[in-house]
Design a protein around this motif. Structure first.
Motif, PDB file in Angstrom:
ATOM      1  N   GLY A   1       0.783  -1.230   0.000  1.00 38.37           N
ATOM      2  CA  GLY A   1       0.000   0.000   0.000  1.00 38.37           C
ATOM      3  C   GLY A   1       0.815   1.281   0.000  1.00 38.37           C
ATOM      4  O   GLY A   1       0.332   2.331   0.397  1.00 38.37           O
TER       5      GLY A   1
ATOM      6  N   LYS B   1      -4.391  11.946   3.828  1.00 38.57           N
ATOM      7  CA  LYS B   1      -5.662  12.557   4.216  1.00 38.57           C
ATOM      8  C   LYS B   1      -6.346  13.179   3.015  1.00 38.57           C
ATOM      9  O   LYS B   1      -7.559  13.112   2.878  1.00 38.57           O
ATOM     10  CB  LYS B   1      -5.404  13.623   5.291  1.00 38.57           C
TER      11      LYS B   1
ATOM     12  N   VAL C   1     -12.676   7.303   3.251  1.00 37.14           N
ATOM     13  CA  VAL C   1     -11.972   8.510   2.836  1.00 37.14           C
ATOM     14  C   VAL C   1     -12.574   9.652   3.634  1.00 37.14           C
ATOM     15  O   VAL C   1     -13.784   9.807   3.682  1.00 37.14           O
ATOM     16  CB  VAL C   1     -12.148   8.761   1.320  1.00 37.14           C
TER      17      VAL C   1
ATOM     18  N   TYR D   1      -0.446   4.686   1.854  1.00 42.37           N
ATOM     19  CA  TYR D   1      -1.756   5.236   1.474  1.00 42.37           C
ATOM     20  C   TYR D   1      -2.653   5.479   2.667  1.00 42.37           C
ATOM     21  O   TYR D   1      -3.506   6.366   2.656  1.00 42.37           O
ATOM     22  CB  TYR D   1      -2.461   4.331   0.440  1.00 42.37           C
ATOM     23  N   ARG D   2      -2.473   4.731   3.757  1.00 38.57           N
ATOM     24  CA  ARG D   2      -3.309   4.919   4.951  1.00 38.57           C
ATOM     25  C   ARG D   2      -2.977   6.211   5.690  1.00 38.57           C
ATOM     26  O   ARG D   2      -3.716   6.614   6.578  1.00 38.57           O
ATOM     27  CB  ARG D   2      -3.165   3.724   5.883  1.00 38.57           C
TER      28      ARG D   2
ATOM     29  N   VAL E   1      -8.010   2.162  -1.424  1.00 33.56           N
ATOM     30  CA  VAL E   1      -9.075   2.460  -0.464  1.00 33.56           C
ATOM     31  C   VAL E   1     -10.257   1.510  -0.674  1.00 33.56           C
ATOM     32  O   VAL E   1     -10.775   0.930   0.272  1.00 33.56           O
ATOM     33  CB  VAL E   1      -9.529   3.936  -0.589  1.00 33.56           C
ATOM     34  N   GLN E   2     -10.657   1.336  -1.920  1.00 39.35           N
ATOM     35  CA  GLN E   2     -11.792   0.458  -2.219  1.00 39.35           C
ATOM     36  C   GLN E   2     -11.469  -0.995  -1.889  1.00 39.35           C
ATOM     37  O   GLN E   2     -12.288  -1.708  -1.317  1.00 39.35           O
ATOM     38  CB  GLN E   2     -12.196   0.595  -3.689  1.00 39.35           C
TER      39      GLN E   2
ATOM     40  N   PHE F   1      -4.533   5.368  -5.239  1.00 39.50           N
ATOM     41  CA  PHE F   1      -5.084   5.608  -3.907  1.00 39.50           C
ATOM     42  C   PHE F   1      -6.530   5.108  -3.822  1.00 39.50           C
ATOM     43  O   PHE F   1      -6.890   4.389  -2.890  1.00 39.50           O
ATOM     44  CB  PHE F   1      -5.011   7.100  -3.571  1.00 39.50           C
ATOM     45  N   LEU F   2      -7.354   5.480  -4.807  1.00 43.89           N
ATOM     46  CA  LEU F   2      -8.758   5.056  -4.793  1.00 43.89           C
ATOM     47  C   LEU F   2      -8.884   3.533  -4.872  1.00 43.89           C
ATOM     48  O   LEU F   2      -9.720   2.938  -4.189  1.00 43.89           O
ATOM     49  CB  LEU F   2      -9.521   5.711  -5.941  1.00 43.89           C
TER      50      LEU F   2
ATOM     51  N   ASN G   1      -9.408  -2.162   0.278  1.00 42.36           N
ATOM     52  CA  ASN G   1      -9.197  -2.401   1.708  1.00 42.36           C
ATOM     53  C   ASN G   1     -10.283  -1.811   2.595  1.00 42.36           C
ATOM     54  O   ASN G   1     -10.121  -1.712   3.802  1.00 42.36           O
ATOM     55  CB  ASN G   1      -7.825  -1.864   2.116  1.00 42.36           C
ATOM     56  N   ASP G   2     -11.395  -1.378   1.982  1.00 45.05           N
ATOM     57  CA  ASP G   2     -12.539  -0.847   2.733  1.00 45.05           C
ATOM     58  C   ASP G   2     -12.173   0.277   3.695  1.00 45.05           C
ATOM     59  O   ASP G   2     -12.691   0.346   4.791  1.00 45.05           O
ATOM     60  CB  ASP G   2     -13.237  -1.979   3.516  1.00 45.05           C
ATOM     61  N   GLN G   3     -11.285   1.131   3.282  1.00 43.94           N
ATOM     62  CA  GLN G   3     -10.931   2.289   4.103  1.00 43.94           C
ATOM     63  C   GLN G   3     -11.918   3.425   3.811  1.00 43.94           C
ATOM     64  O   GLN G   3     -12.328   3.596   2.672  1.00 43.94           O
ATOM     65  CB  GLN G   3      -9.516   2.782   3.777  1.00 43.94           C
TER      66      GLN G   3
END
Length: 105
Positions: A48, A64, A104, A60-61, A97-98, A93-94, A100-102
């Motif tokens: 990531g 912000k 935004v 990526y985590r 996020v998708q 990044f998107l 890994n269910d993070q």
């Protein structure tokens, strides 16, 4: 696996420091690593980390906000985004996020 999980929990970004990459820790401090930025980029993509600029590889985590010419980290720090990498950084990044269910924020 375990190594990648540890990196995601402790390292916010890597940057090139005096010709040697250093890992900037979330809790503060820097650790040097014996690898090139290119080597780190290839090795840590699955963990990531996104190459946002020639000199920066970002967890990526810890992102912000992605603006036109910079990435703003959760810590408030801003790092430059290469103009030619801007759309690639956003897409990567998107996707992360998708996948890994993070959320935004």
């Amino acid at each position: 696996g375990g190594l990648y999980d540890g990196l995601l929990r402790t390292v916010k970004a890597f940057s090139r420091l005096a010709h040697q990459p250093g890992g900037h820790l979330i809790e503060g401090g820097v650790v040097t690593v014996r690898s090139s930025m290119h080597g780190l980029e290839e090795e840590l993509a699955l963990a990531g980390f996104i190459r946002v600029h020639q000199g920066y590889l970002v967890n990526y985590r810890q992102i912000k906000l992605i603006q036109d010419q910079e990435v703003v980290l959760v810590s408030g720090e801003s790092l430059p985004i290469s103009r030619r990498k801007a759309s690639e950084v956003r897409a990567c990044f998107l996707e992360l996020v998708q996948k890994n269910d993070q959320l935004v924020f």
